[in-house]
Structures are given as C-alpha cells and as structure tokens.
Design an enzyme around this catalytic site. Sequence first.
Site, short mmCIF file in Angstrom:
data_model
loop_
_atom_site.label_atom_id
_atom_site.label_comp_id
_atom_site.label_asym_id
_atom_site.label_seq_id
_atom_site.Cartn_x
_atom_site.Cartn_y
_atom_site.Cartn_z
N ASP A 73 0.78 -1.24 -0.02
CA ASP A 73 -0.07 -0.13 0.02
C ASP A 73 0.75 1.19 -0.04
OD1 ASP A 73 0.02 0.79 2.94
OD2 ASP A 73 -0.06 -1.17 3.11
N ASP A 162 -9.92 3.59 5.66
CA ASP A 162 -8.59 3.45 6.79
C ASP A 162 -9.30 4.23 7.95
OD1 ASP A 162 -6.45 3.68 8.06
OD2 ASP A 162 -5.41 4.74 6.73
N GLU A 164 -8.31 4.85 12.02
CA GLU A 164 -7.26 4.50 12.87
C GLU A 164 -7.10 5.59 13.52
OE1 GLU A 164 -3.14 4.45 11.29
OE2 GLU A 164 -4.08 4.25 9.37
#
Length: 274
Positions: A73, A162, A164
Amino acid sequence: MPLRRPGPPRRRTARSLVGALLLAALCLTCAVPASAAATPARGSAYLGMGVLAHDGSAGSPTTGDATQTEGVDVSGYQGNVAWSTLWSSGVRWAYTKATEGTYYTNPYFAQQYNGSYDVGMIRGAYHFATPDTTSGATQANYFVANGGGWSKDGKTLPGVLDIEWNPYGDACYGKSASAMVSWIADFLNTYRSRTGRDAVIYTAASWWSQCTGDYAGFATANPLWVARYASDPGTLPAGWPYYTMWQYTSSGPTVGDHDKFNGALDRVVALANG
C-alpha cells in the site's frame, strides 16, 4: 588615580533592552509544546500511520507462504512508484491512497493507481477517514468522486475505509464509541449505495477496542484489513473470525507498507469480482 566615569546612561539602557528582548524571544521559543511541533500537516496521513507509535513492532511473518499473496500500500509520501520492480519482487496487489477527509486528494494517485494496474496487479483505493471534520456520507461521496469507485473488471478491489488513530489530535477524533460506530456506518452505507460494493475496513485491534467499544456489527459484510507489525496478526478486532488482509510491516522491500492477502491469488481476484 582618577576614577573611571561610568558609560552614558542611555547606552546602558539600550543594551539592557536588547538583552531583554533576546531573552523574551528565547522564552517564547521554549514555550512551544513539543506536541504542537510534532503535529503533521493535514493530508499527510497514510495507512498505518499510528501503528508503530501505538502498537509497536515485534518480529516479522514467515515468508514464502503459498496460501498468502503479497501486497503493498502506498500514498503520496512514496511519490512515483517503481511498479515493475515491485512486480518482480512478487507483489501482486496494491492499494493507493486516494483521499483524506474532504480536503485532500493524492497528487500521485494516477501514477500509483494506474501504474500498478499496468504491470498486472489487482489494485484498489483507500480513504483516510477524519471523523471530526465532516460526516461519513460526505467523505464516502468525496472518496468515490476522487478515485474510490469500483468496476467489475477482475482487476479492481473494493474501496477501503482507513479508520485508525487520529494523527492530528485526539485518538478517537473526539467521538464517543457510539458516535464513532454511527459515523463508520454512515460512510459504509453511502459507499455501498454509490458502488454496489461493501467497503473493506482497515484498522488495528487496539484502536477498534478503544474507539468503537469493540463493536462487532460490521464483520458480516465488510472484509477486515488488520494492522499489526508482528510475526502474526494477533487478536482480531471484535466480530471478525478471520482477516482478509494483514498489513505486517511499514518498512517492506522496495517501497511502501507491505501486506499479506489471506489466500492465494485466485482469492484476490474473487474479492475484486465481488
């Protein structure tokens, strides 16, 4: 012996004033908290940015497992990527950062997203969520409009949320666990309505526990991409009996973070096809 006459009073006063101003400037510099100086610029976040700081790193996985497929990634941080080199090293799938919040698009997205496709990789895009800036639906729409869409061509993976640690402030973006779950659901529902696919959720078990209260309701529909820099993926976030992808290091060979897909290449193709 004649006594020395003192210097002109005006000169002594000027020197004292200059010294005081210099001391004040130094004190102002010292007063800036270290945390403020360390806060990154908006838009600079990337997949797994907080993993090392919060979860650390302990070992690396066994290599050469035929039942897992190597991936990578990347974000704008990597710039133009040498995709042919990554392909030669065994990487067969890739995710590229497309967007963050509703204020950032990756300036290298085209080179990274199209370049991975051109060498034969199965690729997809991810969105770095900032739940403290705009709603989940707003960010999902922004993501889809700026590279996060999906097509059934056998080479395009579903988009990734994503979610986080917040690199710009409070780890949970100032939200309660229930408010965070609602924000995530808003994003996922909107993404599905726009693309027909359930988005992948990228997260770490410790963040998920802290910021969603171990919510287990997304596991039935949304594949898990777990972050853990260790010899194994460890305990998974609540609800998921297995992971689909695992980010195992932030310092992989050649470039970018490296990942394992939990299956052979035909399973990567299956996820791409839905």
